[in-house]
Design a protein around this motif. Structure first.
Motif, PDB file in Angstrom:
ATOM      1  N   PHE A  38     -24.468 -13.276  -1.535  1.00 12.55           N
ATOM      2  CA  PHE A  38     -24.937 -13.077  -2.904  1.00 12.55           C
ATOM      3  C   PHE A  38     -23.820 -13.200  -3.935  1.00 12.55           C
ATOM      4  N   ARG A  39     -22.696 -12.543  -3.699  1.00  8.36           N
ATOM      5  CA  ARG A  39     -21.601 -12.644  -4.658  1.00  8.36           C
ATOM      6  C   ARG A  39     -20.752 -13.896  -4.438  1.00  8.36           C
ATOM      7  N   GLY A  40     -20.568 -14.306  -3.188  1.00 11.39           N
ATOM      8  CA  GLY A  40     -19.756 -15.485  -2.910  1.00 11.39           C
ATOM      9  C   GLY A  40     -20.521 -16.772  -3.081  1.00 11.39           C
ATOM     10  N   PHE A  41     -21.409 -17.068  -2.158  1.00 12.15           N
ATOM     11  CA  PHE A  41     -22.171 -18.318  -2.159  1.00 12.15           C
ATOM     12  C   PHE A  41     -23.022 -18.470  -3.412  1.00 12.15           C
ATOM     13  N   MET A  42     -23.783 -17.452  -3.761  1.00 13.65           N
ATOM     14  CA  MET A  42     -24.713 -17.573  -4.874  1.00 13.65           C
ATOM     15  C   MET A  42     -24.031 -17.466  -6.237  1.00 13.65           C
ATOM     16  N   LEU A  43     -23.307 -16.384  -6.460  1.00 15.46           N
ATOM     17  CA  LEU A  43     -22.680 -16.183  -7.770  1.00 15.46           C
ATOM     18  C   LEU A  43     -21.717 -17.309  -8.117  1.00 15.46           C
ATOM     19  N   PHE A  44     -20.852 -17.659  -7.171  1.00 16.74           N
ATOM     20  CA  PHE A  44     -19.838 -18.670  -7.468  1.00 16.74           C
ATOM     21  C   PHE A  44     -20.389 -20.092  -7.487  1.00 16.74           C
ATOM     22  N   SER A  45     -21.607 -20.277  -6.969  1.00 13.84           N
ATOM     23  CA  SER A  45     -22.246 -21.585  -7.068  1.00 13.84           C
ATOM     24  C   SER A  45     -22.653 -21.889  -8.501  1.00 13.84           C
ATOM     25  N   PHE A  46     -22.912 -20.828  -9.278  1.00 16.01           N
ATOM     26  CA  PHE A  46     -23.414 -21.019 -10.640  1.00 16.01           C
ATOM     27  C   PHE A  46     -22.514 -20.404 -11.712  1.00 16.01           C
ATOM     28  N   ILE A  47     -21.332 -19.961 -11.306  1.00 16.89           N
ATOM     29  CA  ILE A  47     -20.483 -19.234 -12.248  1.00 16.89           C
ATOM     30  C   ILE A  47     -19.973 -20.118 -13.382  1.00 16.89           C
ATOM     31  N   LYS A  48     -19.739 -21.401 -13.106  1.00 14.96           N
ATOM     32  CA  LYS A  48     -19.218 -22.295 -14.140  1.00 14.96           C
ATOM     33  C   LYS A  48     -20.271 -22.609 -15.184  1.00 14.96           C
ATOM     34  N   LYS A  49     -21.485 -22.833 -14.720  1.00 16.57           N
ATOM     35  CA  LYS A  49     -22.555 -23.196 -15.641  1.00 16.57           C
ATOM     36  C   LYS A  49     -23.265 -21.977 -16.212  1.00 16.57           C
ATOM     37  N   GLY A  50     -23.500 -20.977 -15.359  1.00 17.14           N
ATOM     38  CA  GLY A  50     -24.249 -19.815 -15.805  1.00 17.14           C
ATOM     39  C   GLY A  50     -23.402 -18.704 -16.367  1.00 17.14           C
ATOM     40  N   LYS A  51     -22.085 -18.733 -16.072  1.00 20.06           N
ATOM     41  CA  LYS A  51     -21.161 -17.688 -16.506  1.00 20.06           C
ATOM     42  C   LYS A  51     -21.701 -16.308 -16.132  1.00 20.06           C
ATOM     43  N   VAL A  87     -17.490  -7.196 -10.729  1.00 20.84           N
ATOM     44  CA  VAL A  87     -16.120  -7.200 -10.219  1.00 20.84           C
ATOM     45  C   VAL A  87     -15.737  -8.597  -9.721  1.00 20.84           C
ATOM     46  N   ALA A  88     -16.640  -9.226  -8.962  1.00 17.68           N
ATOM     47  CA  ALA A  88     -16.378 -10.569  -8.444  1.00 17.68           C
ATOM     48  C   ALA A  88     -16.248 -11.570  -9.587  1.00 17.68           C
ATOM     49  N   TYR A  89     -17.099 -11.447 -10.577  1.00 20.02           N
ATOM     50  CA  TYR A  89     -17.075 -12.356 -11.732  1.00 20.02           C
ATOM     51  C   TYR A  89     -15.758 -12.244 -12.494  1.00 20.02           C
ATOM     52  N   GLU A  90     -15.330 -11.032 -12.752  1.00 21.00           N
ATOM     53  CA  GLU A  90     -14.125 -10.819 -13.545  1.00 21.00           C
ATOM     54  C   GLU A  90     -12.847 -11.159 -12.767  1.00 21.00           C
ATOM     55  N   SER A  91     -12.821 -10.858 -11.474  1.00 15.28           N
ATOM     56  CA  SER A  91     -11.601 -11.069 -10.673  1.00 15.28           C
ATOM     57  C   SER A  91     -11.565 -12.424  -9.990  1.00 15.28           C
ATOM     58  N   ARG A  92     -12.742 -13.087  -9.916  1.00 12.03           N
ATOM     59  CA  ARG A  92     -12.889 -14.359  -9.187  1.00 12.03           C
ATOM     60  C   ARG A  92     -12.547 -14.178  -7.709  1.00 12.03           C
ATOM     61  N   SER A  93     -12.840 -12.999  -7.184  1.00 15.56           N
ATOM     62  CA  SER A  93     -12.521 -12.695  -5.789  1.00 15.56           C
ATOM     63  C   SER A  93     -13.544 -11.746  -5.188  1.00 15.56           C
ATOM     64  N   LEU A  94     -13.846 -11.958  -3.903  1.00 19.78           N
ATOM     65  CA  LEU A  94     -14.751 -11.061  -3.186  1.00 19.78           C
ATOM     66  C   LEU A  94     -14.031  -9.849  -2.605  1.00 19.78           C
TER      67      LEU A  94
END
Length: 214
Positions: free
Chosen positions: A132-145, A183-190
């Motif tokens: 959820f935080r790795g595969f899903m969140l980071f798949s859309f983090i650039k476009k969805g922020k 936390v994952a969004y702000e740190s860019r880390s799991l």
């Protein structure tokens, strides 16, 4: 990479995510061992192979990196404060102490409680983090922020609903899912989101046991 290829990539990624979640719901499981294998397969192995073989991307693009340790620590602290505030409100206004549940053996046996938190809780939290935080969140983090944080949280809730596991006993995991996303969004880390979630669940379970005893 042009817009058409990006859209195609997103469609395939979403399809893989939906496939994995549906398999978790409908793939037959007879015991806890099979549940571990099925969860490991569809929350980790399938996304991992998709990232490495199909997308041919580095796992650091999906949060498996050190990231910003300063933001990781800072946002973990802020998130713990926010998560415990939510927990206090639930105890105060939703009677969480009467609705939450842990097996009696964990309440009576400290050694079993440590084993449960160190092995079972950490195992499933790690899988939830990666998917959820790795595969899903980071798949859309650039476009969805920041919307990617909301997206993974809603997806986690839908996953529990589809799996018919949405109940008060998963309250700590649900709270952790939202704040772990931040936390994952702000740190860019799991790394930090996982440690935050694990620490929060352990302390929350300990608080629940304390409320029963005292």
């Amino acid at each position: 990479m042009n817009k058409k290829s990006i859209n195609k990539k997103n469609i395939i990624s979403i399809s893989i995510m939906v496939f994995c979640l549906l398999m978790l719901r409908f793939f037959p499981e007879k015991d806890y061992f099979q549940k571990f294998i099925i969860s490991l397969t569809f929350l980790f192995l399938v996304p991992f192979l998709y990232i490495k073989i199909v997308l041919k991307e580095d796992l650091k693009n999906f949060g498996l990196q050190i990231g910003s340790w300063k933001k990781g620590i800072a946002w973990s602290i802020f998130s713990l404060m926010g998560a415990f505030l939510v927990l206090i409100l639930l105890y105060q206004y939703a009677d969480l102490a009467d609705k939450y549940y842990l097996p009696q053996g964990l309440i009576d046996n400290f050694g079993l409680f440590v084993f449960y938190e160190a092995i079972l809780v950490s195992f499933f939290l790690a899988l939830y983090e990666f998917f959820f935080r790795g595969f899903m969140l980071f798949s859309f983090i650039k476009k969805g922020k920041f919307f990617s944080v909301i997206l993974q949280f809603v997806a986690f809730l839908l996953f529990l609903i589809i799996a018919k596991d949405l109940n008060w006993s998963l309250t700590h995991y649900i709270i952790a899912a939202f704040f772990s996303g931040i936390v994952a969004y702000e740190s860019r880390s799991l790394i930090y989101s996982y440690l935050f979630g694990w620490l929060f669940v352990i302390i929350s379970d300990a608080i629940y046991i304390h409320s029963l005893i005292y």
